[in-house]
Design a protein around this motif. Sequence first.
Motif, short mmCIF file in Angstrom:
data_model
loop_
_atom_site.label_atom_id
_atom_site.label_comp_id
_atom_site.label_asym_id
_atom_site.label_seq_id
_atom_site.Cartn_x
_atom_site.Cartn_y
_atom_site.Cartn_z
N ALA A 2 0.80 -1.33 -0.03
CA ALA A 2 0.04 -0.01 -0.05
C ALA A 2 1.01 1.32 -0.14
O ALA A 2 1.96 1.43 0.37
CB ALA A 2 -0.83 0.04 1.36
N GLN A 25 -3.72 8.55 0.17
CA GLN A 25 -3.47 7.37 -0.38
C GLN A 25 -3.83 6.85 -1.76
O GLN A 25 -4.77 7.67 -2.37
CB GLN A 25 -4.19 6.13 0.40
CG GLN A 25 -5.71 6.26 0.78
CD GLN A 25 -6.49 5.72 -0.33
OE1 GLN A 25 -6.19 4.67 -0.97
NE2 GLN A 25 -7.92 5.77 -0.11
N HIS A 29 -8.60 2.98 -1.45
CA HIS A 29 -9.39 2.27 -0.45
C HIS A 29 -10.57 3.18 0.04
O HIS A 29 -10.38 4.48 0.25
CB HIS A 29 -8.30 2.17 0.72
CG HIS A 29 -7.22 1.01 0.48
ND1 HIS A 29 -6.37 0.89 1.31
CD2 HIS A 29 -7.16 0.08 -0.58
CE1 HIS A 29 -5.48 -0.14 0.94
NE2 HIS A 29 -6.29 -0.38 -0.25
N ASP A 30 -11.71 2.55 0.49
CA ASP A 30 -12.76 3.42 0.88
C ASP A 30 -12.53 3.81 2.32
O ASP A 30 -13.07 4.76 2.60
CB ASP A 30 -14.16 2.77 0.80
CG ASP A 30 -14.59 2.58 -0.76
OD1 ASP A 30 -15.23 1.64 -1.29
OD2 ASP A 30 -14.52 3.60 -1.55
N LYS A 31 -11.99 2.81 3.00
CA LYS A 31 -11.93 2.91 4.59
C LYS A 31 -10.69 3.75 4.78
O LYS A 31 -9.45 3.26 4.57
CB LYS A 31 -12.02 1.68 5.24
CG LYS A 31 -13.38 1.10 5.33
CD LYS A 31 -13.60 -0.04 6.12
CE LYS A 31 -14.91 -0.85 6.06
NZ LYS A 31 -15.38 -1.56 4.87
N THR A 71 -11.85 10.72 -2.12
CA THR A 71 -11.31 9.23 -1.63
C THR A 71 -10.06 9.18 -1.25
O THR A 71 -9.80 8.45 -0.03
CB THR A 71 -11.59 8.18 -2.75
OG1 THR A 71 -13.08 8.17 -3.06
CG2 THR A 71 -11.35 6.73 -2.25
N GLU A 72 -9.34 9.85 -1.96
CA GLU A 72 -7.73 9.52 -1.46
C GLU A 72 -7.16 10.45 -0.68
O GLU A 72 -5.95 10.28 -0.01
CB GLU A 72 -6.75 9.77 -2.88
CG GLU A 72 -6.83 11.31 -3.54
CD GLU A 72 -8.04 11.36 -4.37
OE1 GLU A 72 -9.00 10.53 -4.47
OE2 GLU A 72 -8.04 12.31 -5.31
N SER A 93 -5.29 3.31 5.83
CA SER A 93 -6.41 2.87 5.14
C SER A 93 -6.46 1.38 4.99
O SER A 93 -5.59 0.77 5.41
CB SER A 93 -6.28 3.48 3.53
OG SER A 93 -4.98 2.87 2.88
N SER A 94 -7.75 0.61 4.60
CA SER A 94 -7.63 -0.53 4.73
C SER A 94 -8.57 -1.06 3.32
O SER A 94 -9.27 -0.09 2.54
CB SER A 94 -8.54 -1.01 5.70
OG SER A 94 -9.78 -0.53 5.91
N GLU A 95 -8.47 -2.32 2.94
CA GLU A 95 -9.02 -2.80 1.91
C GLU A 95 -9.85 -4.05 2.22
O GLU A 95 -9.77 -4.20 3.37
CB GLU A 95 -8.12 -3.43 0.85
CG GLU A 95 -7.11 -4.48 1.43
CD GLU A 95 -6.09 -4.72 0.42
OE1 GLU A 95 -6.07 -4.26 -0.75
OE2 GLU A 95 -5.24 -5.84 0.87
N GLY A 99 -12.46 -4.57 5.92
CA GLY A 99 -11.42 -3.31 6.28
C GLY A 99 -10.86 -4.08 7.15
O GLY A 99 -9.92 -3.31 8.13
#
Lengths: 113, 116
Positions: A2, A25, A29-31, A71-72, A93-95, A99
Amino acid sequence: EADIYQTPRYLVIGTGKKITLECSQTMGHDKMYWYQQDPGMELHLIHYSYGVNSTEKGDLSSESTVSRIRTEHFPLTLESARPSHTSQYLCASSEGPFGEKLFFGSGTQLSVL
Amino acid sequence: DQQVKQNSPSLSVQEGRISILNCDYTNSMFDYFLWYKKYPAEGPTFLISISSIKDKNEDGRFTVFLNKSAKHLSLHIVPSQPGDSAVYFCAASAIFLSGNTGKLIFGQGTTLQVKP
């Protein structure tokens, strides 16, 4: 791996100043999350976001605020810094659907005099 | 009330030997556990994880063991290397709860020193 970036790495400022800690980021990633950590202590969640225009306060009360317009990008702002705000601030951030795995930036070490 | 505890603030081992870092948790709803490694003035980096349906997960020199009945997990590093010297954080999450936020609860960390 990441890619998540925090600026500045170190910040020393006087009491009463307004500051913004930047976090970006490039993974889409959304979270995203902000944690606060002091030496020898656990990481405490202070803010999180599930996506654009979504922000929530974390488990540790904080006088900071966050925004998520893109988002970023997930900046954290302190309107009036105090010595009690001295700490390390970590953005993550998480995927994945839950998440569950966080990727952290290098952190910002904030010192308020 | 601290839900994830690492009761040993520090650990010192000789290079080549095994390092065992321990972590206890109190919330029985936790079902996913992670270990992170952190150098001073850096962000934590992910090491290894385990879900509650397993009792062991291995990745190279790193193995995590989970004992659900005791609410205890441990990280084994074999063989330990000087480059492993860092702070290790245990973290837990309840990912299968409805409305899960993906939030991680962290322990206080254990500082590992591996002596050459």
